[in-house]
Design a protein around this motif. Structure first.
Motif, PDB file in Angstrom:
ATOM      1  N   THR A 114      40.149  33.205  44.109  1.00  0.00           N
ATOM      2  CA  THR A 114      40.901  33.944  43.087  1.00  0.00           C
ATOM      3  C   THR A 114      40.910  35.404  43.497  1.00  0.00           C
ATOM      4  O   THR A 114      39.896  35.919  43.954  1.00  0.00           O
ATOM      5  N   ASP A 115      42.045  36.055  43.339  1.00  0.00           N
ATOM      6  CA  ASP A 115      42.071  37.488  43.604  1.00  0.00           C
ATOM      7  C   ASP A 115      43.075  38.138  42.656  1.00  0.00           C
ATOM      8  O   ASP A 115      44.258  38.218  42.950  1.00  0.00           O
ATOM      9  N   VAL A 116      42.577  38.524  41.509  1.00  0.00           N
ATOM     10  CA  VAL A 116      43.431  39.198  40.528  1.00  0.00           C
ATOM     11  C   VAL A 116      43.094  40.675  40.591  1.00  0.00           C
ATOM     12  O   VAL A 116      42.003  41.080  40.196  1.00  0.00           O
ATOM     13  N   PRO A 117      43.999  41.496  41.133  1.00  0.00           N
ATOM     14  CA  PRO A 117      43.685  42.918  41.274  1.00  0.00           C
ATOM     15  C   PRO A 117      43.915  43.695  39.988  1.00  0.00           C
ATOM     16  O   PRO A 117      44.306  43.124  38.970  1.00  0.00           O
ATOM     17  N   GLY A 118      43.669  44.980  40.052  1.00  0.00           N
ATOM     18  CA  GLY A 118      43.946  45.875  38.929  1.00  0.00           C
ATOM     19  C   GLY A 118      42.809  45.896  37.922  1.00  0.00           C
ATOM     20  O   GLY A 118      41.687  45.529  38.233  1.00  0.00           O
ATOM     21  N   GLN A 119      43.152  46.367  36.703  1.00  0.00           N
ATOM     22  CA  GLN A 119      42.144  46.373  35.643  1.00  0.00           C
ATOM     23  C   GLN A 119      41.763  44.936  35.332  1.00  0.00           C
ATOM     24  O   GLN A 119      42.580  44.029  35.456  1.00  0.00           O
ATOM     25  N   ASN A 120      40.547  44.741  34.906  1.00  0.00           N
ATOM     26  CA  ASN A 120      40.041  43.385  34.708  1.00  0.00           C
ATOM     27  C   ASN A 120      40.231  42.531  35.964  1.00  0.00           C
ATOM     28  O   ASN A 120      40.643  41.382  35.895  1.00  0.00           O
ATOM     29  N   SER A 121      39.911  43.131  37.092  1.00  0.00           N
ATOM     30  CA  SER A 121      40.118  42.401  38.341  1.00  0.00           C
ATOM     31  C   SER A 121      39.085  41.293  38.477  1.00  0.00           C
ATOM     32  O   SER A 121      37.977  41.373  37.951  1.00  0.00           O
ATOM     33  N   GLN A 122      39.522  40.261  39.163  1.00  0.00           N
ATOM     34  CA  GLN A 122      38.634  39.128  39.419  1.00  0.00           C
ATOM     35  C   GLN A 122      38.796  38.714  40.855  1.00  0.00           C
ATOM     36  O   GLN A 122      39.906  38.452  41.306  1.00  0.00           O
ATOM     37  N   LEU A 123      37.686  38.659  41.553  1.00  0.00           N
ATOM     38  CA  LEU A 123      37.718  38.260  42.950  1.00  0.00           C
ATOM     39  C   LEU A 123      36.677  37.167  43.138  1.00  0.00           C
ATOM     40  O   LEU A 123      35.509  37.346  42.793  1.00  0.00           O
ATOM     41  N   LEU A 124      37.116  36.026  43.639  1.00  0.00           N
ATOM     42  CA  LEU A 124      36.180  34.928  43.877  1.00  0.00           C
ATOM     43  C   LEU A 124      36.436  34.380  45.266  1.00  0.00           C
ATOM     44  O   LEU A 124      37.581  34.095  45.628  1.00  0.00           O
ATOM     45  N   THR A 125      35.373  34.244  46.060  1.00  0.00           N
ATOM     46  CA  THR A 125      35.530  33.729  47.422  1.00  0.00           C
ATOM     47  C   THR A 125      34.544  32.586  47.637  1.00  0.00           C
ATOM     48  O   THR A 125      33.588  32.431  46.885  1.00  0.00           O
ATOM     49  N   GLU A 126      34.824  31.825  48.683  1.00  0.00           N
ATOM     50  CA  GLU A 126      33.906  30.727  49.017  1.00  0.00           C
ATOM     51  C   GLU A 126      33.582  30.807  50.496  1.00  0.00           C
ATOM     52  O   GLU A 126      34.469  30.978  51.339  1.00  0.00           O
ATOM     53  N   ASP A 127      32.298  30.712  50.799  1.00  0.00           N
ATOM     54  CA  ASP A 127      31.866  30.698  52.196  1.00  0.00           C
ATOM     55  C   ASP A 127      32.036  29.279  52.721  1.00  0.00           C
ATOM     56  O   ASP A 127      31.345  28.362  52.274  1.00  0.00           O
ATOM     57  N   PRO A 128      33.003  29.086  53.645  1.00  0.00           N
ATOM     58  CA  PRO A 128      33.270  27.710  54.086  1.00  0.00           C
ATOM     59  C   PRO A 128      32.075  27.095  54.809  1.00  0.00           C
ATOM     60  O   PRO A 128      31.944  25.878  54.894  1.00  0.00           O
ATOM     61  N   ALA A 129      31.184  27.925  55.295  1.00  0.00           N
ATOM     62  CA  ALA A 129      30.046  27.403  56.044  1.00  0.00           C
ATOM     63  C   ALA A 129      29.009  26.750  55.131  1.00  0.00           C
ATOM     64  O   ALA A 129      28.268  25.868  55.553  1.00  0.00           O
ATOM     65  N   THR A 130      28.943  27.186  53.885  1.00  0.00           N
ATOM     66  CA  THR A 130      27.900  26.667  52.998  1.00  0.00           C
ATOM     67  C   THR A 130      28.443  26.079  51.707  1.00  0.00           C
ATOM     68  O   THR A 130      27.732  25.362  51.008  1.00  0.00           O
ATOM     69  N   GLY A 131      29.693  26.410  51.368  1.00  0.00           N
ATOM     70  CA  GLY A 131      30.234  25.975  50.084  1.00  0.00           C
ATOM     71  C   GLY A 131      29.793  26.864  48.933  1.00  0.00           C
ATOM     72  O   GLY A 131      30.147  26.623  47.790  1.00  0.00           O
ATOM     73  N   PHE A 132      29.000  27.891  49.212  1.00  0.00           N
ATOM     74  CA  PHE A 132      28.596  28.824  48.156  1.00  0.00           C
ATOM     75  C   PHE A 132      29.785  29.698  47.771  1.00  0.00           C
ATOM     76  O   PHE A 132      30.588  30.075  48.620  1.00  0.00           O
ATOM     77  N   ARG A 133      29.866  30.025  46.497  1.00  0.00           N
ATOM     78  CA  ARG A 133      30.910  30.925  46.025  1.00  0.00           C
ATOM     79  C   ARG A 133      30.284  32.233  45.581  1.00  0.00           C
ATOM     80  O   ARG A 133      29.217  32.240  44.962  1.00  0.00           O
ATOM     81  N   VAL A 134      30.952  33.277  45.916  1.00  0.00           N
ATOM     82  CA  VAL A 134      30.475  34.586  45.501  1.00  0.00           C
ATOM     83  C   VAL A 134      31.676  35.373  44.981  1.00  0.00           C
ATOM     84  O   VAL A 134      32.760  35.331  45.562  1.00  0.00           O
ATOM     85  N   GLY A 135      31.490  35.993  43.848  1.00  0.00           N
ATOM     86  CA  GLY A 135      32.616  36.690  43.231  1.00  0.00           C
ATOM     87  C   GLY A 135      32.195  37.962  42.533  1.00  0.00           C
ATOM     88  O   GLY A 135      31.025  38.158  42.214  1.00  0.00           O
ATOM     89  N   ILE A 136      33.179  38.818  42.330  1.00  0.00           N
ATOM     90  CA  ILE A 136      32.922  40.056  41.586  1.00  0.00           C
ATOM     91  C   ILE A 136      34.063  40.239  40.606  1.00  0.00           C
ATOM     92  O   ILE A 136      35.210  39.945  40.926  1.00  0.00           O
ATOM     93  N   SER A 137      33.750  40.655  39.401  1.00  0.00           N
ATOM     94  CA  SER A 137      34.818  40.921  38.455  1.00  0.00           C
ATOM     95  C   SER A 137      34.511  42.220  37.732  1.00  0.00           C
ATOM     96  O   SER A 137      33.346  42.574  37.529  1.00  0.00           O
ATOM     97  N   GLN A 138      35.581  42.920  37.404  1.00  0.00           N
ATOM     98  CA  GLN A 138      35.403  44.167  36.666  1.00  0.00           C
ATOM     99  C   GLN A 138      35.824  43.902  35.232  1.00  0.00           C
ATOM    100  O   GLN A 138      36.998  43.718  34.945  1.00  0.00           O
ATOM    101  N   ARG A 139      34.853  43.874  34.330  1.00  0.00           N
ATOM    102  CA  ARG A 139      35.123  43.473  32.960  1.00  0.00           C
ATOM    103  C   ARG A 139      35.564  44.655  32.115  1.00  0.00           C
ATOM    104  O   ARG A 139      36.247  44.513  31.131  1.00  0.00           O
ATOM    105  N   ALA A 140      35.076  45.837  32.456  1.00  0.00           N
ATOM    106  CA  ALA A 140      35.418  47.058  31.728  1.00  0.00           C
ATOM    107  C   ALA A 140      35.236  48.186  32.726  1.00  0.00           C
ATOM    108  O   ALA A 140      34.798  47.963  33.853  1.00  0.00           O
ATOM    109  N   ALA A 141      35.556  49.405  32.291  1.00  0.00           N
ATOM    110  CA  ALA A 141      35.495  50.540  33.207  1.00  0.00           C
ATOM    111  C   ALA A 141      34.125  50.623  33.885  1.00  0.00           C
ATOM    112  O   ALA A 141      34.017  50.837  35.082  1.00  0.00           O
TER     113      ALA A 141
END
Lengths: 396, 388
Positions: A114-141
């Motif tokens: 997932t990669d929703v930019p801008g305010q309330n951005s949401q970024l979610l990635t998956e490491d194909p080597a392990t299947g682990f997901r790591v993400g960052i989201s900005q919920r407020a300023a």
């Protein structure tokens, strides 16, 4: 005796099972390796540390929660995850952190989920080597959330449903009522002790002291519960610079010391009166002084842990030699607490409470006949140590 | 599976590098005999040997000949060699525990003096090191007088337990009548499991952050204001700490790690991945990843103000019999060196008053000592400058 375990669990990450469905992940790729639980936890640390190093040092942790969530596909598997709330100094700094992590993770070859930019951005990635997901989201300023989750894992045990905060709160309420009843009894006991001491009858005073001490033990004030009140009521001389001669040594243990070391009864009277005042003060302050709900599950085994560390080693014995009688009172307190958690424990591990009661009964018998006390105490403690982990709450 | 395995391999490699980079924990090579002569005694910055005994003595005879004899014996024992053959009619000079030729075995004998040595019996009252006092009682202590203090403390360390035993027995014999053994306790250093700093009996790596020898002048060796004779010496704290290991084993791993502030397996701080990662407390001001009262955070908050309270820890595990109640009597012989007792150990101890770990520990003995300056030559002896 000052203890600090109280503050711990609040700070430790809370392990919970989220409601089914909340953590549904895409089915694992066939080629993805499946780590064990300890490996998964170590990998979470690794992804967390790597992400944190990629963002500004001015961004601070404000919350950390670890959860175990049930996966639906395949059923019976679980995802371990951790969420970290972070506070950037400004909205710009938060956005820069999201950008830095997008660069870092794509640079490492992680797939974008997932990669929703801008305010309330949401970024979610998956490491194909392990299947682990790591993400960052900005919920407020000034609020970022970093989340790391494992693929679905088979665990060698079935995680239990977390206890709800309101369920814990009602146990605390019930415990407070239990303590109130015991303290009312203690007030009467201390009054009787005062009369005996004032009446200059040492034998009667010793008996009255024991009654009062055992009543206090039934409160289950293990582990520094009731803080300064408990210290004033039955504080120990160890750790005080002058030991039993220290001016700060007071309370029931000090009275015991005097009663069994030929001290004039008149000199003990002010000590008895001081205990009476402390009991009254504690009784009035119970809503505030009762241990936090989150700490009570620990008391299920800690009351008897204290019996092992203090009564069995003789450290609480100021002359009366009442260690075994006191341990029997600790058994009473443990049983009371165990039953306050009754249905919560029974729902999670039905066999635990009957086994614990049987073992406690066996210990009570061992104390009565003065045989195999250490063995039975040890056995009970190993059983009771299973309880706290079943009674933890969800981290909201 | 390949990725995971690779990851494990990677971690193993890092672990191996960590060992090499870690002062104070590498096990010495066989020819790595610490030098007996020097401005400082061996056994302080010497990488910890695997075995130790801490033995306190009271001086009941003349001090000067006792210290001279002690020097002669220590010089021989730490160098090794063939004990002199005495007349066949007399009992043998050596106890034979190490065979006919005594190996050095990286033996170090570190001699310290307690505050009681300066009480007037030996005319030394005016020569006491500046901050040397009798160790007091700290909250949570249950001190047994039989396990506290003493005029002299010997820290005897070697790679093998028979070498340690041989040395103590030899010294006690040579000084019989003038030095009276007050208490002694043996300890061991576990091998790296699987790598890095050895673990204590709580299962956690212990001693990961220690000052290095280059910081000695600043943190460890006696500093300004000390009597001239004390130059090159160091304050030593000894604490016998019983661990409630049974109770500890009944606590969840998450809680254990929160109490210590490190992962049990790797020894990494909770905000890191590897043992030698530096915890970043500034980034975690409210203690959500490493609790504010985690042991490592209280012991060394890593702030500018606490930098000079760092001490050189040289701990050993002990494992001896049982305590009443049937639990194992096991724990830690905490030994630490520093330039100033107030600024060092006591500052750390004050911060640790609020340490949740205290519930699992029961300090029952120990004392404050001052490790004498080194023996500088063949003509020199322990305390020569002190006795004048």
């Amino acid at each position: 005796m000052v203890n600090f375990r109280i503050t711990l669990l609040a700070a430790a990450t809370v392990v919970v099972v989220a409601a089914a469905g909340a953590f549904v992940l895409a089915p694992s790729e066939a080629a993805t390796p499946v780590p064990t639980e300890p490996e998964a936890r170590a990998l979470i640390d690794k992804y967390r540390t790597d992400a944190i190093k990629a963002i500004s040092r001015d961004i601070r942790y404000t919350e950390a929660i670890s959860t175990i969530g049930a996966c639906t596909d395949p059923p019976g598997t679980y995802s371990i995850s951790a969420r970290y709330s972070l506070m950037p100094p400004s909205a710009t700094a938060g956005a820069a952190a999201v950008d830095a992590l997008r660069k870092r993770w794509t640079g490492l070859g992680y797939d974008l989920v997932t990669d929703v930019p801008g305010q309330n951005s949401q970024l979610l990635t998956e490491d194909p080597a392990t299947g682990f997901r790591v993400g960052i989201s900005q919920r407020a300023a000034s609020y970022l959330r970093l989340a790391v989750s494992s693929p679905c894992l088979a665990l060698p045990y079935t995680p239990t449903t977390p206890v709800l905060p309101e369920e814990q709160a009602s146990v605390r309420e019930a415990y407070q009522q239990y303590v109130a009843g015991v303290l009312d009894q203690l007030t009467r006991d201390v009054t009787a002790l005062r009369s005996a001491v004032a009446g200059s009858d040492r034998a009667k005073a010793r008996a009255a002291w024991l009654t009062a001490q055992l009543t206090w033990d039934r409160v289950g004030a293990a582990y520094g519960s009731f803080g300064a009140y408990a210290d004033a009521i039955d504080g120990l001389p160890q750790g005080l610079p002058a030991g039993v001669r220290d001016k700060d040594f007071a309370g029931l243990r000090r009275i015991e010391y005097g009663l069994w070391h030929s001290e004039a009864l008149g000199t003990l009277l002010p000590l008895v009166e001081a205990v009476g005042k402390q009991v009254t003060a504690l009784r009035g302050d119970l809503p505030g002084a009762t241990p936090a709900a989150v700490d009570l599950p620990l008391r299920v085994h800690e009351i008897l842990e204290d019996a092992l560390r203090f009564h069995r080693t003789g450290r609480t014995d100021m002359g009366a030699g009442a260690g075994l009688a006191e341990m029997a009172a600790d058994v009473d307190a443990t049983e009371a607490l165990l039953d306050l958690f009754g249905s919560l424990l029974d729902e999670r591990r039905p066999e635990l409470r009957p086994a614990a009661h049987a073992a406690l009964e066996k210990l009570r018998h061992a104390i009565a006949v003065r045989r195999d006390v250490d063995a039975d105490l040890g056995g009970v403690l190993e059983l009771l140590a299973q309880a706290p982990g079943l009674l933890e709450v969800t981290g909201s | 599976m390949t990725v995971n395995r690779r990851d494990v391999l990677k971690r193993l490699t890092v672990g191996a590098v960590a060992v090499a980079a870690l002062p104070g924990t590498q096990l010495g090579k066989k020819d790595d005999t610490p030098s007996f002569h020097g401005p400082h005694q061996a056994g302080i910055f010497t990488p910890s040997q695997r075995n130790a005994v801490f033995a306190a003595f009271d001086v009941v005879g003349s001090l000067r000949p006792a210290l001279q004899t002690l020097t002669t014996r220590a010089r021989f024992l730490t160098t090794g060699g063939e004990p002199p053959a005495g007349p066949i009619t007399a009992p043998p000079a050596d106890n034979g525990v190490l065979g006919p030729v005594v190996p050095a075995d990286r033996l170090t004998i570190t001699v310290s003096v307690g505050a009681s040595l300066f009480d007037g019996r030996f005319g030394l009252a005016a020569r006491k090191p500046l901050t040397l006092t009798t160790m007091g009682v700290f909250p949570g202590d249950a001190l047994d007088p039989a396990w506290c203090h003493g005029d002299l403390l010997l820290q005897i360390c070697a790679d093998n337990p028979d070498t340690v035993h041989h040395a103590l027995r030899d010294i006690a014999r040579a000084t019989r009548g003038s030095l009276l053994l007050r208490y002694r306790r043996a300890g061991f250093l576990s091998p790296p499991r699987p790598a890095g700093t050895p673990r204590n009996l709580l299962g956690f790596k212990d001693g990961t952050s220690n000052p290095v020898e280059a910081e000695g002048a600043e943190l460890i060796w006696a500093g300004a204001g000390e009597p001239d004779w004390a130059a090159g010496g160091s304050y030593q704290v000894l604490r016998f700490i019983r661990m409630h290991t049974e109770f500890w084993d009944r606590v969840s791993l998450a809680e254990q790690e929160a109490i210590i502030g490190r992962r049990r397996d790797s020894g990494a701080p909770l905000d890191g991945v590897r043992e030698l990662d530096q915890p970043d407390y500034e980034r975690d001001p409210s203690g959500v990843v490493i609790p504010l009262d985690a042991h490592i955070r209280l012991a060394n908050p890593r702030t500018a103000e606490t930098a000079n309270s760092r001490i050189l820890r040289r701990p050993y595990n002990y494992d001896d019999g049982m305590v009443p109640g049937g639990d194992l009597d096991a724990g830690l012989i905490f030994c630490a060196y520093q330039q100033d007792l107030r600024r060092g150990f006591e500052a750390v101890q004050k911060r640790l008053a609020e340490d949740p770990l205290n519930d699992y520990l029961r300090p029952f003995g120990g004392g404050y000592f001052f490790a004498l300056p080194g023996v500088t030559s063949k003509e020199d002896w322990y305390g020569r400058a002190l006795l004048g």
